[in-house]
Design an enzyme around this catalytic site. Structure first.
Site, PDB file in Angstrom:
ATOM      1  N   ASP A  18     -11.293   3.771 -39.022  1.00 25.06           N
ATOM      2  CA  ASP A  18     -10.855   4.729 -38.007  1.00 25.06           C
ATOM      3  C   ASP A  18      -9.367   5.000 -38.208  1.00 25.06           C
ATOM      4  O   ASP A  18      -8.516   4.432 -37.520  1.00 25.06           O
ATOM      5  CB  ASP A  18     -11.124   4.141 -36.614  1.00 25.06           C
ATOM      6  CG  ASP A  18     -10.986   5.178 -35.506  1.00 25.06           C
ATOM      7  OD1 ASP A  18     -10.954   6.387 -35.815  1.00 25.06           O
ATOM      8  OD2 ASP A  18     -10.916   4.787 -34.331  1.00 25.06           O
ATOM      9  N   GLU A 100     -12.638  16.742 -37.331  1.00 24.41           N
ATOM     10  CA  GLU A 100     -12.841  17.191 -35.958  1.00 24.41           C
ATOM     11  C   GLU A 100     -12.537  18.675 -35.743  1.00 24.41           C
ATOM     12  O   GLU A 100     -11.549  19.210 -36.251  1.00 24.41           O
ATOM     13  CB  GLU A 100     -11.960  16.351 -35.014  1.00 24.41           C
ATOM     14  CG  GLU A 100     -12.279  16.559 -33.554  1.00 24.41           C
ATOM     15  CD  GLU A 100     -12.040  15.297 -32.735  1.00 24.41           C
ATOM     16  OE1 GLU A 100     -11.962  15.404 -31.513  1.00 24.41           O
ATOM     17  OE2 GLU A 100     -11.930  14.203 -33.321  1.00 24.41           O
ATOM     18  N   LYS A 136     -16.899  16.555 -36.310  1.00 26.18           N
ATOM     19  CA  LYS A 136     -16.715  15.881 -35.013  1.00 26.18           C
ATOM     20  C   LYS A 136     -16.536  16.914 -33.908  1.00 26.18           C
ATOM     21  O   LYS A 136     -15.686  17.807 -34.015  1.00 26.18           O
ATOM     22  CB  LYS A 136     -15.497  14.952 -35.050  1.00 26.18           C
ATOM     23  CG  LYS A 136     -15.745  13.635 -35.743  1.00 26.18           C
ATOM     24  CD  LYS A 136     -14.519  12.750 -35.711  1.00 26.18           C
ATOM     25  CE  LYS A 136     -14.392  12.011 -34.407  1.00 26.18           C
ATOM     26  NZ  LYS A 136     -13.286  11.023 -34.433  1.00 26.18           N
ATOM     27  N   THR A 160     -18.287  13.051 -30.429  1.00 31.98           N
ATOM     28  CA  THR A 160     -17.252  12.100 -30.053  1.00 31.98           C
ATOM     29  C   THR A 160     -16.916  12.215 -28.562  1.00 31.98           C
ATOM     30  O   THR A 160     -17.498  13.036 -27.849  1.00 31.98           O
ATOM     31  CB  THR A 160     -16.008  12.322 -30.936  1.00 31.98           C
ATOM     32  OG1 THR A 160     -15.055  11.281 -30.703  1.00 31.98           O
ATOM     33  CG2 THR A 160     -15.372  13.671 -30.660  1.00 31.98           C
ATOM     34  N   PHE A 182     -17.234   5.475 -26.990  1.00 32.02           N
ATOM     35  CA  PHE A 182     -15.883   4.912 -27.008  1.00 32.02           C
ATOM     36  C   PHE A 182     -15.803   3.623 -26.183  1.00 32.02           C
ATOM     37  O   PHE A 182     -15.627   3.671 -24.965  1.00 32.02           O
ATOM     38  CB  PHE A 182     -14.892   5.951 -26.461  1.00 32.02           C
ATOM     39  CG  PHE A 182     -14.411   6.934 -27.496  1.00 32.02           C
ATOM     40  CD1 PHE A 182     -15.217   7.332 -28.538  1.00 32.02           C
ATOM     41  CD2 PHE A 182     -13.141   7.466 -27.411  1.00 32.02           C
ATOM     42  CE1 PHE A 182     -14.768   8.245 -29.490  1.00 32.02           C
ATOM     43  CE2 PHE A 182     -12.677   8.375 -28.355  1.00 32.02           C
ATOM     44  CZ  PHE A 182     -13.491   8.762 -29.399  1.00 32.02           C
TER      45      PHE A 182
END
Length: 333
Positions: A18, A100, A136, A160, A182
């Protein structure tokens, strides 16, 4: 002889990095890598990646045309920088990179679809097939509907900013490739809401949320992969050993690598068959009702989109400043 936790984790879970820091990816050699606007903004400010930023800006200036304003050049460069980092990352990892869509498009299905197609087009122009890219998208209802369209086109998506079971079910029913619940941000919310300083890892609200989603998916045979994200400590990670994927920051990857201990598998599809789980069908009205009834998910989704938007604005400012510096150097050369 016991393995270090990172080695043991890799035996039961796909480990993903990440980060936008290419050196960290080279160090830990993950299968996949994920980025987000905050990570790309941080990486773009590191001296070792200035060449990527400069090259992206100069190519954007050329492509924007002779009469383009600095704002127009930055707009073109902004869309391309995440792909530039993604291309560098794909030279290192064997798997997929997540790139993303602009968080400011999170509530616009059509614009999200268009942006995703553009990103995939940029990768294709650079010789990268769409199988190696995950787009994303924030897990709003509109984002999930965009992902449903994209998946039917063979463009794989990573949903996400996912905090609630309703988001997860909607993603699975839309045929999304992968979701990123998350963990750490859920813990943050509960600590603030309850006033508690900490939770035992087995009782961590983020861990429990991912466990619930994982069991739901395996119980009902959904193909959507679960990738736990946003960790605050290695206890959260070890409690999710066996999850399809886990995306982990370089600092926690290092801590796992430096810790030798047994790692029992906690999530296992073979153990869900006997669980009593109610199947829920999600349409937009049900989604919105469940989302409104989940304060944590509502708060964290809105906060996450706002945070990524601020990171994007910071990145645009950084690019504008760097472009001005490049122009100044050109004049004085």
């Amino acid at each position: 002889m016991p393995k270090n936790l990172l080695e043991a984790l890799r035996a039961v879970t796909v480990v993903v990095a990440d980060t936008g820091d290419i050196q960290s990816i080279e160090q830990f050699k993950p299968q996949d890598a994920t980025t987000n606007p905050s990570l790309i903004t941080a990486a773009a400010q590191m001296p070792e990646y200035q060449d990527i930023v400069d090259q992206t800006l100069l190519k954007a200036k050329k492509d924007a045309g002779a009469g383009a304003s600095p704002a127009q050049v930055v707009s073109v460069a902004f869309d391309r920088l995440a792909v530039s980092f993604g291309l560098k990352i794909l030279q290192i990892i064997p798997g997929r990179v997540s790139t993303e869509v602009d968080a400011r498009l999170s509530y616009d299905t059509d614009a999200t679809v268009a942006k995703a197609r553009d990103l995939i087009g940029q990768y294709k122009a650079a010789g990268v097939t769409k199988e190696r890219v995950l787009i994303k998208i924030a897990a709003t209802w509109q984002g999930i509907k965009a992902a449903e369209i994209l998946e039917k086109e063979g463009i794989h998506c990573n949903l996400t900013l996912l905090f609630g079971l309703h988001q997860a079910i909607a993603c699975a029913e839309a045929g999304v490739t992968l979701i990123s619940p998350f963990v750490g941000r859920i813990l943050d919310w509960y600590k603030k809401d309850t006033g508690r300083d900490s939770y035992p890892s087995a009782e961590d609200p983020g861990v429990l949320s991912v466990t619930t989603i994982y069991n739901y998916y395996k119980k009902f045979g959904y193909k959507t992969e679960v990738m736990g994200a946003s960790f605050r400590n290695i206890g959260e990670i070890t409690e999710l050993a066996g999850c399809d994927l886990l995306t982990i920051s370089p600092g926690l990857l290092a801590e796992l690598q430096n810790t030798v201990a047994e790692l029992p598998r906690k999530l296992d599809p073979s153990k869900v068959t006997g669980l009593s789980i109610e199947k829920i069908s999600i349409d937009q009205a049900t989604f919105e009702k469940m989302h409104a009834g989940d304060r944590m998910a509502s708060d964290k989704l809105a906060e996450g989109i706002d945070g990524f938007t601020k990171a994007l604005i910071s990145l645009e400012t950084l690019l504008a400043e760097r472009l001005a510096k490049l122009e100044s150097q050109k004049v004085t050369a």
